[in-house]
Design an enzyme around this catalytic site. Sequence first.
Site, PDB file in Angstrom:
ATOM      1  N   ASP A  96       0.835  -1.202   0.000  1.00 43.50           N
ATOM      2  CA  ASP A  96       0.000   0.000   0.000  1.00 43.50           C
ATOM      3  C   ASP A  96       0.874   1.258   0.000  1.00 43.50           C
ATOM      4  O   ASP A  96       0.356   2.382  -0.082  1.00 43.50           O
ATOM      5  CB  ASP A  96      -0.992  -0.003   1.169  1.00 43.50           C
ATOM      6  CG  ASP A  96      -0.313  -0.028   2.524  1.00 43.50           C
ATOM      7  OD1 ASP A  96       0.928  -0.153   2.578  1.00 43.50           O
ATOM      8  OD2 ASP A  96      -1.039   0.072   3.545  1.00 43.50           O
ATOM      9  N   SER A  97       2.200   1.067   0.040  1.00 48.48           N
ATOM     10  CA  SER A  97       3.118   2.196  -0.187  1.00 48.48           C
ATOM     11  C   SER A  97       2.888   2.770  -1.584  1.00 48.48           C
ATOM     12  O   SER A  97       3.359   3.870  -1.885  1.00 48.48           O
ATOM     13  CB  SER A  97       4.572   1.752  -0.018  1.00 48.48           C
ATOM     14  OG  SER A  97       4.839   0.586  -0.765  1.00 48.48           O
ATOM     15  N   ASP A  99      -1.184  -6.224  -0.620  1.00 51.19           N
ATOM     16  CA  ASP A  99      -1.434  -5.568   0.669  1.00 51.19           C
ATOM     17  C   ASP A  99      -2.907  -5.189   0.825  1.00 51.19           C
ATOM     18  O   ASP A  99      -3.503  -4.598  -0.078  1.00 51.19           O
ATOM     19  CB  ASP A  99      -0.603  -4.275   0.705  1.00 51.19           C
ATOM     20  CG  ASP A  99       0.127  -4.072   2.008  1.00 51.19           C
ATOM     21  OD1 ASP A  99      -0.120  -4.833   2.959  1.00 51.19           O
ATOM     22  OD2 ASP A  99       0.955  -3.143   2.067  1.00 51.19           O
ATOM     23  N   LYS A 102      -1.348  -9.501   2.547  1.00 50.90           N
ATOM     24  CA  LYS A 102      -0.660  -9.032   3.749  1.00 50.90           C
ATOM     25  C   LYS A 102      -1.581  -8.072   4.486  1.00 50.90           C
ATOM     26  O   LYS A 102      -2.259  -7.265   3.850  1.00 50.90           O
ATOM     27  CB  LYS A 102       0.639  -8.318   3.390  1.00 50.90           C
ATOM     28  CG  LYS A 102       1.339  -7.669   4.600  1.00 50.90           C
ATOM     29  CD  LYS A 102       2.749  -7.229   4.301  1.00 50.90           C
ATOM     30  CE  LYS A 102       2.892  -5.841   3.753  1.00 50.90           C
ATOM     31  NZ  LYS A 102       2.346  -4.763   4.594  1.00 50.90           N
ATOM     32  N   GLU A 109       8.959  -4.493  10.662  1.00 48.93           N
ATOM     33  CA  GLU A 109       9.432  -3.196  10.156  1.00 48.93           C
ATOM     34  C   GLU A 109       9.956  -2.326  11.302  1.00 48.93           C
ATOM     35  O   GLU A 109       9.274  -2.114  12.310  1.00 48.93           O
ATOM     36  CB  GLU A 109       8.282  -2.463   9.426  1.00 48.93           C
ATOM     37  CG  GLU A 109       8.701  -1.097   8.910  1.00 48.93           C
ATOM     38  CD  GLU A 109       7.763  -0.502   7.871  1.00 48.93           C
ATOM     39  OE1 GLU A 109       6.809  -1.190   7.445  1.00 48.93           O
ATOM     40  OE2 GLU A 109       8.003   0.659   7.467  1.00 48.93           O
TER      41      GLU A 109
HETATM   42  O1  KIV Z   1       3.520  -1.192   1.600  1.00 49.37           O
HETATM   43  C1  KIV Z   1       4.708  -1.499   1.708  1.00 49.37           C
HETATM   44  O2  KIV Z   1       5.555  -1.141   0.882  1.00 49.37           O
HETATM   45  C2  KIV Z   1       5.105  -2.294   2.843  1.00 49.37           C
HETATM   46  C3  KIV Z   1       6.558  -2.551   3.028  1.00 49.37           C
HETATM   47  C4  KIV Z   1       7.236  -1.345   3.543  1.00 49.37           C
HETATM   48  C5  KIV Z   1       6.809  -3.724   3.880  1.00 49.37           C
HETATM   49  O3  KIV Z   1       4.288  -2.692   3.609  1.00 49.37           O
END
Ligand code: KIV
Length: 261
Positions: free
Chosen positions: A42-43, A81, A110, A179
């Site tokens: 979700d980044s 995610d 995730k 993290e």
């Molecule tokens: O969304 C993401 O990129 C993440 C990573 C930082 C593990 O959850």
Amino acid sequence: MNINQLRQMKQQGEKIAMVTCYDHASAVILNQSHVDMILVGDSAAMVMHGETSTLPIDIATMAMHTRAVVKGAPDKFVVADMPFMSFRKSLESNMTAVEQLMKTGAHAIKLEGVSGNEELIKHIVQSGVPVMGHLGLTPQSINQFGGFKVQGREQAAQQKIIDQVQLLSDLGAFAVVLECVPAALTEVITKSSDIITIGIGAGNSTDGQVLVMHDLLGYPSSFSPKFVRKYLNTEQLFKDAFNAYAKDVKSQQFPNDEESY
Ligand code: KIV
């Protein structure tokens, strides 16, 4: 790559390389690399859409990114995610969100945190969907943390993370992202647990590492945590290429005869 191969890698002490990816073109390149796992994180909210946190992205947008990545990287294990709040509603709504992500062709989902998600995690696993947890600094709770800070520095906080990893494992999660937690803590967890540990800012004892693709490729960023290693200076390379193109256009060097009809 499949879940059994990932478990075997942990057992054999072979480190797992994971990178985030959000688009088809990059996924095609990643598919030709030695990276084992892709996270459609979700980044994407921040990296692809310019948001200041991961909170604004929704399930439809995450599904769109995941579908593009899955098509580009058919040989990789792709984890999608669950975005902010998409798994904090009714069981039916949460499972609809899981379904939307899995129907893109993702291999696992995730989700951040474990407390309050126990029944859901069990239900997702029992539905045949591999679950990766995410503990330590969980960016969807940034407003509760008050910023991007290392978690688990004190004894009590460390024990809490150890207990949460155990709970995730007991609920059937196959892996967990840790993290921004101290390296010594992840070493203890990784050695004592069957669950696959993937670290980001968590030292090098975890079973694998994950980095945001744009961080490791050296795209411009307003925030660069110390755990990021840049393997490329994309910012400079792109600028040089754009400037060379602009120069050729302005001087009428582009297109030339061979590039014309
Ligand atoms: O969304 C993401 O990129 C993440 C990573 C930082 C593990 O959850």
